[in-house]
Design a protein around this motif. Sequence first.
Motif, PDB file in Angstrom:
ATOM      1  N   THR A   1       0.854  -1.190   0.000  1.00  0.00           N
ATOM      2  CA  THR A   1       0.000   0.000   0.000  1.00  0.00           C
ATOM      3  C   THR A   1       0.888   1.237   0.000  1.00  0.00           C
ATOM      4  OG1 THR A   1      -1.404  -1.293   1.430  1.00  0.00           O
ATOM      5  CG2 THR A   1      -1.990   1.039   1.165  1.00  0.00           C
TER       6      THR A   1
ATOM      7  N   LEU B   1     -13.800  -5.214   9.685  1.00  0.00           N
ATOM      8  CA  LEU B   1     -13.924  -4.304   8.532  1.00  0.00           C
ATOM      9  C   LEU B   1     -13.317  -2.932   8.832  1.00  0.00           C
ATOM     10  CD1 LEU B   1     -17.515  -5.203   7.327  1.00  0.00           C
ATOM     11  CD2 LEU B   1     -15.424  -5.384   5.976  1.00  0.00           C
ATOM     12  N   GLU B   2     -13.496  -2.509  10.069  1.00  0.00           N
ATOM     13  CA  GLU B   2     -12.931  -1.216  10.471  1.00  0.00           C
ATOM     14  C   GLU B   2     -11.402  -1.255  10.332  1.00  0.00           C
ATOM     15  OE1 GLU B   2     -13.473   1.123  14.480  1.00  0.00           O
ATOM     16  OE2 GLU B   2     -15.407   0.539  13.596  1.00  0.00           O
TER      17      GLU B   2
ATOM     18  N   ARG C   1     -10.357  -1.223   6.659  1.00  0.00           N
ATOM     19  CA  ARG C   1     -10.561   0.024   5.918  1.00  0.00           C
ATOM     20  C   ARG C   1      -9.626   1.143   6.378  1.00  0.00           C
ATOM     21  NH1 ARG C   1     -17.043  -0.807   5.499  1.00  0.00           N
ATOM     22  NH2 ARG C   1     -16.968  -2.038   3.593  1.00  0.00           N
ATOM     23  N   HIS C   2      -8.964   0.924   7.493  1.00  0.00           N
ATOM     24  CA  HIS C   2      -8.038   1.950   7.986  1.00  0.00           C
ATOM     25  C   HIS C   2      -6.633   1.613   7.490  1.00  0.00           C
ATOM     26  CE1 HIS C   2      -5.986   4.694  10.638  1.00  0.00           C
ATOM     27  NE2 HIS C   2      -7.151   5.246  10.855  1.00  0.00           N
TER      28      HIS C   2
ATOM     29  N   ARG D   1      -4.720  -1.964   8.107  1.00  0.00           N
ATOM     30  CA  ARG D   1      -5.214  -2.779   6.984  1.00  0.00           C
ATOM     31  C   ARG D   1      -4.515  -4.140   6.909  1.00  0.00           C
ATOM     32  NH1 ARG D   1      -8.084  -0.960   2.276  1.00  0.00           N
ATOM     33  NH2 ARG D   1      -7.986  -2.491   0.608  1.00  0.00           N
TER      34      ARG D   1
ATOM     35  N   HIS E   1      -8.964  -8.505  -0.862  1.00  0.00           N
ATOM     36  CA  HIS E   1      -8.129  -7.365  -0.464  1.00  0.00           C
ATOM     37  C   HIS E   1      -8.372  -6.169  -1.385  1.00  0.00           C
ATOM     38  CE1 HIS E   1      -4.457  -4.949   0.002  1.00  0.00           C
ATOM     39  NE2 HIS E   1      -4.468  -5.402   1.238  1.00  0.00           N
TER      40      HIS E   1
ATOM     41  N   SER F   1     -11.048  -5.542  -3.210  1.00  0.00           N
ATOM     42  CA  SER F   1     -12.408  -4.995  -3.279  1.00  0.00           C
ATOM     43  C   SER F   1     -13.083  -4.841  -1.926  1.00  0.00           C
ATOM     44  CB  SER F   1     -13.253  -5.885  -4.195  1.00  0.00           C
ATOM     45  OG  SER F   1     -13.140  -7.225  -3.816  1.00  0.00           O
TER      46      SER F   1
ATOM     47  N   ASP G   1     -13.117  -2.412   0.061  1.00  0.00           N
ATOM     48  CA  ASP G   1     -13.755  -1.097   0.227  1.00  0.00           C
ATOM     49  C   ASP G   1     -15.131  -1.058  -0.430  1.00  0.00           C
ATOM     50  OD1 ASP G   1     -11.684  -0.035   1.687  1.00  0.00           O
ATOM     51  OD2 ASP G   1     -10.573   0.595  -0.084  1.00  0.00           O
ATOM     52  N   ALA G   2     -15.332  -1.944  -1.401  1.00  0.00           N
ATOM     53  CA  ALA G   2     -16.619  -1.969  -2.111  1.00  0.00           C
ATOM     54  C   ALA G   2     -17.640  -2.861  -1.401  1.00  0.00           C
ATOM     55  CB  ALA G   2     -16.414  -2.475  -3.534  1.00  0.00           C
TER      56      ALA G   2
ATOM     57  N   ARG H   1     -20.432  -3.915   0.779  1.00  0.00           N
ATOM     58  CA  ARG H   1     -21.513  -3.223   1.480  1.00  0.00           C
ATOM     59  C   ARG H   1     -22.004  -4.130   2.589  1.00  0.00           C
ATOM     60  NH1 ARG H   1     -25.528  -2.381  -3.025  1.00  0.00           N
ATOM     61  NH2 ARG H   1     -24.667  -4.400  -3.560  1.00  0.00           N
TER      62      ARG H   1
END
Lengths: 135, 179
Positions: free
Chosen positions: A34, B7-8, B11-12, B16, B57, B59, B61-62, B64
């Motif tokens: 990243t 998930l938190e 997404r950070h 990550r 990894h 996707s 962020d996508a 829902r």
Amino acid sequence: MGKLEDIPKKQIFSVPEDYFDKLPAEVQSRIPATPVDTPGRPVFRYALQYALPLIVIATILFFYIRPEADATSILATVDAEDLINYLHDSPMTTEDILENVDFYTGDLEAIENEVYDLELRDLDDEQIDVELNTL
Amino acid sequence: MEDKDLLEKLRHPDSRNFGFNILVRTYQQRIYWHIRKMVIDHDDADDITQEVFIKIHKSIDAFRQDARLYTWIYRIATNECLNFLRRKKRRFFLPLGDVEGELSAKLTTSPYVSGDEVQLKLQKALLKLPDKQRLVFNMKYFDELSYDEMAEITRTSVGALKASYHHAVKKIEDFLKSD
């Protein structure tokens, strides 16, 4: 043996030793690193994101949408005295000027009115007669 | 760890990698075995499992949260499996029977398969099913998922899944009787 329930449920597949211990590292090694945001990076990014299009738009506006300055507006910025001196020093004759200059109808009328009005207003009847006789 | 917390972390940017490591450790076995039962070969299952996690990894962020993380991951794995089998058939221009033959041969030659005769017979019967029906059978019979979970994963109605499973059971039992 024809019924499914007669067959005991058994896992027949196996994996190499330590497979599941090594798999997370294996997967992790295939994940692209990243990019780390340095403190200066967002500023540069915003500069590219917002400033660059603005510069491009401003350039386009400057070169293509800028109203063309016409001769009248340019001449309007020149001092009348300088203009007279220029025309006086110019090798152009009065005829050349009259041929080349595109007078507006309004300007011509104004010049004519100025000439005739002045002369007629400033002279009394006697003086007019004198002037006419000298022609 | 709850899906929400995981998930938190995913997404950070700072957490990550840590979150992803937890996700792989949590789901790797279930996903691997789901894939392995479909493709039979360990090396193929290993490749697909890794691909599945790389896709996750990319996707995450996508994702829902209207679906559970587990069903979402399971769905990705299922799609990857079906695509793999589809590509396999296309690549070698093999008729259905030949892919079945190839997978069936792996049941006896692979060093990582060790079932008795009855178990192998069941696996061979499964290979006679269409891929999607085999998938439904595996999820219900081996993974013991509920029809609701299966419906969420496959985006198919519960009724259709029930019909597909019972049809599969009948075909398998017919095969076992005839052989």
